[in-house]
Design an enzyme around this catalytic site. Structure first.
Site, mmCIF file in Angstrom:
data_model
loop_
_atom_site.group_PDB
_atom_site.id
_atom_site.type_symbol
_atom_site.label_atom_id
_atom_site.label_comp_id
_atom_site.label_asym_id
_atom_site.label_seq_id
_atom_site.Cartn_x
_atom_site.Cartn_y
_atom_site.Cartn_z
ATOM 1 N N GLN A 62 0.816 -1.215 0.000
ATOM 2 C CA GLN A 62 0.000 0.000 0.000
ATOM 3 C C GLN A 62 0.850 1.266 0.000
ATOM 4 O O GLN A 62 0.428 2.316 0.486
ATOM 5 C CB GLN A 62 -0.949 -0.019 1.198
ATOM 6 C CG GLN A 62 -2.007 -1.094 1.130
ATOM 7 C CD GLN A 62 -2.925 -0.934 -0.076
ATOM 8 O OE1 GLN A 62 -3.148 0.182 -0.564
ATOM 9 N NE2 GLN A 62 -3.465 -2.041 -0.566
ATOM 10 N N SER A 63 2.022 1.188 -0.593
ATOM 11 C CA SER A 63 2.937 2.327 -0.607
ATOM 12 C C SER A 63 2.372 3.507 -1.383
ATOM 13 O O SER A 63 1.968 3.383 -2.550
ATOM 14 C CB SER A 63 4.267 1.901 -1.235
ATOM 15 O OG SER A 63 5.071 3.026 -1.522
#
Length: 367
Positions: free
Chosen positions: A110-111
């Site tokens: 989920q960067s």
């Protein structure tokens, strides 16, 4: 030329400056410092700047504490915005200067950084390879399929996913080698865009914030923000030093361990100062402030205090934070207000680094 003018103006004694001259000198210094930044360091346009700096009047009243201003770097505009866009203005320029045909970077599933990198690469016609590692032990099924991960693929990036504990730097090096053999010219962007090139984006942002404060007549006691890979805080510190320390920068550590980010900042600041034409000794004891105790158990794992802070800002001001970075950092600021570290007479700035795009990966938090 800009460097010589800067030195000449800076040595004018304050006692010899009238109010109007002082205002002119402040403007001139801002202009010249920005000129030095861009004269020696190429950049490309990606962010919508200046981003707003505005008062959270309802929240300030609710907390009975200082005037809280928010710097809206969630509004930088690239694929939803966020702080990495400013870094990428310099990193993508460096990649293009080196005639790269593709970029490689890494992060968690989920960067926010990889999302913005994919968007920046698309904007400038570069192929994008993302190395994603399952480094967050979060069991919600949505975490594995939604949020930023969907946007990475929408933006055309080639995504590979690796088990937790994988060495991201090694994987990127091997991928770069393979791409080179295939005839590509890869450019590797570190995790978070956190090196001296990327940090220039937040040296520039600090200059922008300082000019906004000047025009609004603000004298902030401090600037708070989330700190993790270190590049944002390193850039802010370099900008702060360049502007003769108008206010301290407090990075609220969000990973549960302050040592890696502190080490990263110590490494990045000196080279960033050199890129700004400031060849001087930097004393971390004077300028490096990392606030601990709000990172929760680990990176990517939401905290109760962070979740409370997210709800508080959403329900008073209609502004969305995220549970990984900005929510935890805002929790640190709110707690400092409640403890009396910041008083009613103070003014404080919160730098919103973005990340709300990941909220969909944590649907159980606010159900």
């Amino acid at each position: 030329m800009a460097a010589n003018l800067l030195v000449a103006i800076e040595v004018i004694p304050e006692r010899d400056q009238s109010k109007s001259l002082n205002n002119f000198i402040s403007f001139a210094l801002s202009f010249l410092r920005y000129s030095m930044l861009t004269e020696f360091n190429s950049s490309v346009p990606l962010a919508f700047t200046p981003t707003p700096l505005h008062l959270l009047s309802k929240l300030s009243k609710h907390l009975g504490g200082p005037e809280i201003f928010i710097k809206r770097d969630d509004c930088t505009g690239l694929a939803g915005g966020g702080n990495k866009t400013r870094k990428l203005e310099f990193l993508i320029a460096d990649a293009l200067d080196k005639e790269a045909t593709c970029v490689i970077t890494a992060g968690g599933l989920q960067s926010n950084h990889v999302r913005q990198t994919a968007a920046a690469a698309a904007r400038y016609g570069l192929k994008c390879h993302l190395v994603l590692v399952r480094n967050v032990d979060w069991q919600d099924p949505a975490y594995q399929t939604s949020g930023n991960l969907v946007l990475d693929k929408l933006l055309g990036a080639e995504v590979t996913i690796h088990p937790g504990g994988s060495d991201r730097d090694r994987i990127m090096e091997e991928l770069a080698s393979d791409l080179t053999k295939a005839g590509e010219t890869p450019y590797v962007i570190p995790v978070g865009g956190s090196n001296a090139v990327g940090a220039l984006g937040y040296a520039s942002a600090l200059m922008e914030i300082h000019e906004q404060c000047r025009s609004l007549g603000l004298s902030p006691k401090a600037l708070y923000h989330a700190t993790s890979s270190g590049g944002t805080q390193a850039g802010l510190i370099a900008g702060m030093i360049t502007l003769k320390r108008p206010f301290p920068v407090l990075g609220v550590e969000v990973d549960g361990d302050p040592v890696p980010v502190t080490d990263a900042i110590k490494s990045i600041v000196p080279e960033t100062l050199e890129r700004l034409g400031r060849f001087e000794t930097w004393d971390p004891a004077q300028d490096l402030q990392v606030v601990t105790g709000y990172g929760g158990s680990n990176y990517g794992i939401p905290s109760d205090a962070g979740n409370e802070a997210i709800e508080l800002l959403a329900r008073t001001e209609g502004i969305l934070l995220d549970p990984v970075y900005s929510g935890k950092a805002f929790a640190g600021l709110v707690d400092h207000i409640r403890q009396g570290t910041l008083t009613k007479s103070d003014t404080v700035i919160f730098l919103h680094t973005g990340g709300a795009q990941a909220l969909g990966a944590y649907p159980s938090l606010f159900a």
